[in-house]
Design an enzyme around this catalytic site. Sequence first.
Site, short mmCIF file in Angstrom:
data_model
loop_
_atom_site.label_atom_id
_atom_site.label_comp_id
_atom_site.label_asym_id
_atom_site.label_seq_id
_atom_site.Cartn_x
_atom_site.Cartn_y
_atom_site.Cartn_z
N TYR A 40 -14.46 -8.58 -8.15
CA TYR A 40 -15.27 -8.22 -6.99
C TYR A 40 -16.25 -9.36 -6.72
O TYR A 40 -15.86 -10.52 -6.74
CB TYR A 40 -15.94 -6.86 -7.23
CG TYR A 40 -16.44 -6.24 -5.96
CD1 TYR A 40 -15.58 -6.04 -4.87
CD2 TYR A 40 -17.77 -5.86 -5.82
CE1 TYR A 40 -16.03 -5.49 -3.69
CE2 TYR A 40 -18.24 -5.30 -4.64
CZ TYR A 40 -17.36 -5.12 -3.57
OH TYR A 40 -17.82 -4.58 -2.40
N LYS A 95 8.06 11.43 -2.75
CA LYS A 95 8.75 10.25 -2.23
C LYS A 95 8.17 8.99 -2.84
O LYS A 95 8.89 8.05 -3.19
CB LYS A 95 8.64 10.22 -0.71
CG LYS A 95 9.62 9.27 -0.01
CD LYS A 95 11.05 9.71 -0.23
CE LYS A 95 12.04 8.87 0.54
NZ LYS A 95 12.26 9.34 1.92
#
Length: 763
Positions: A40, A95
Amino acid sequence: MNKYSKRREALLYHAKPTPGKIKIVPTKKYATQRDLSLAYSPGVAEPCLEIAKDVNNVYKYTAKGNLVAVISNGTAVLGLGDIGPEASKPVMEGKALLFKIFADIDVFDIEVDTKDVDKFIETVKNIAPTFGGINLEDIKAPESFEIERRLVEELNIPVMHDDQHGTAIISSAALLNALELAKKKTTEVKIVVSGAGSAALACANLYILLGVKPENIVMFDKDGVLSPERTDLSDLQRRYTHGKQGTTLADAMVGADVFLGLSAGNILTPEMLLSMAKNPIVFAMANPIPEIDYDLAVATRKDIIMATGRSDHPNQVNNVLGFPYIFRGALDVRATKINEEMKMAAVHALAELAKEPVPEQVNIAYGETRLNFGKDYIIPKPFDPRLIAVVAPAVAKAAMNSGVALHPITDWSKYEEELLERLGSDNKMVRLLSNRAKTDPKRVVFAEADHLDVLKAAQIAYEEGIAKPILLGNKELILELKEELGFDADVPIFDPKTKEEDQRRMQYADTYWKSRQRRGISLLDAQKWMRERNYFAAMMVNEGDADAMVSGYSRSYPSTVKPLMQLIGKAPGITLIATTNMMMTNRGPMFLSDTAINPNPTADELAKIALMTAKTVRMFGMEPVIAMVSFSNFGSSSYESATKVREAVAYLHKYYPDLIVDGEIQTDFALNQEMLEKKFPFSKLAGKKVNTLVFPNLEAANINYKLLKELYKVDSVGPIMLGMEKAVHIFQLGASVEEMVNMVAVAVVDAQEKEKRKKATTK
């Protein structure tokens, strides 16, 4: 299992231990402040600036290139209809799971709360920069066609509505091969389609690209034949208004070459089937009940070539054969779309793969002696490990040839190796094992069936068709637990201590005593032992009243294995009993031996353990690559435990030269191919991927497998008994239900193998 129990189990599966089926896992180190400052602020600014300079750098510095969005508005979820975006989320997560396990593609599922086509499209376009591809799912027709068409045109990443094109691609591959077997031409066949939704229309569109003439396709929906007189049809359906008004399905079937069903169960009658042309092709893909029952169809027409959407019949048209690998190929060349050329490439790749010799692993999984291209095998099986390395490259090449690939592949051999490597993190072996057990389920004695978890494992094994359980224990308690679980199947229950079993118990005792009376066993001892479940269960297997047994959930390993050693004994020609554990690691299945029996095996015994483990590895359809591990490398120590490993390897090299085995070798060198080839290029393991470790003693093997299991949550199947005459296997103390079900599958497969060997030796 009754409806209530199934519902409860499904809800628990999705709720526990963590709600949902997917999660995000970091791919970079994050242990130190330095790591976090790179992840970060301030380090993250650098890739941001690089992407700002060139947007294509987003593929270099972020996960975009391997990230697909599965997007739905919940308007056509499975057979449940319009149930809303939130209610569709479990399906979208499912899925996502399939994308990951079959092609190693990461997925965010996104449920959009709008039925407005323009708003839906706008939403997807606005979030598209996050993703490398878009999989549209469970969106009702005709809106789904407009949504897909516009997104394909307006986005520069692959977009596909799998409900349409997945079925179309798989069934087209099946059609090509079926027509070849039927000796028919695409340009001449007459096709009847039952169903006029998105999947049926996509199938018909792709069939036309294969050469089928549009006028030879007659299509029906719930209101009858699609004819020019109909005023209730969409523009896409109007392409197939070749039927005459008033024509019934029975009328259309007369002389038809192909029937494609994407509608409702049991609408195709035997009479209709009999009216079809010679060598009829029937794709009855309504789920769970096909348009005509498979057994009825093949009994009605011996010349039929049939496919369904079900896994329990030959030729399953399963979308998982397509979408993971189509997106894999598209992502890997940074395709800007999934075009017709890429879909057709997938069709032809699947069709051609079905004509290739089938790997032994696939034959084993489906219980076949040899799968061959023919009426019962016109499309590959979903468990075929070659799919990713065949379909994905075909799609990638088509993307390149059609000019939509932004990042062409140059080294295809390397690419195929990378694709196969992606499968290492998947637990396909467990599914293969379970599937093989289902091909010929055996009678399995559960010696501790009055424990709730053991009974639950028996229930799952029964309901999944893995085994035919025989339950041992307190009958009254078992019946109470069965009711609690909703396990209402009528399966045999025995309590060896009851008067009800006096005759069987005495018979078993007498048989055992006669076989061991000159080895210090008295009849009284035998009678006493037969009151114990493990002895009783072992004799059931010995006497042919059962095919296999499992035990050990509530007792220590040594106390459980003792009666098996006394009653079952070793297989012919075997002088040593051992165990192996199959560990589902992120590099693929790894076999570790001996994890439970021999404390300090000699060199001779280590060689035997390696040979028995190799036999078991082959039983799972894999070629064993065995590292005989130690703390030293190839003679670097003369310590006794290293020397015996070296002697075992020398014996195996001399008498089993074709076996890929080497050592003694340290574990890191065995598992790191680059290190091994650099330091020990002479080794038989050089250039090979080790899948089996044989340890110098029980201590090392047991500690290592349990360390893997607990520290890294690696799934374990085992310990699998090696060298026993019968299929008897032992649960770990306090094993989970899942672990027990896996061991039941092992016991069934073991029983299948032993039955085959027995038949072969008696011929």
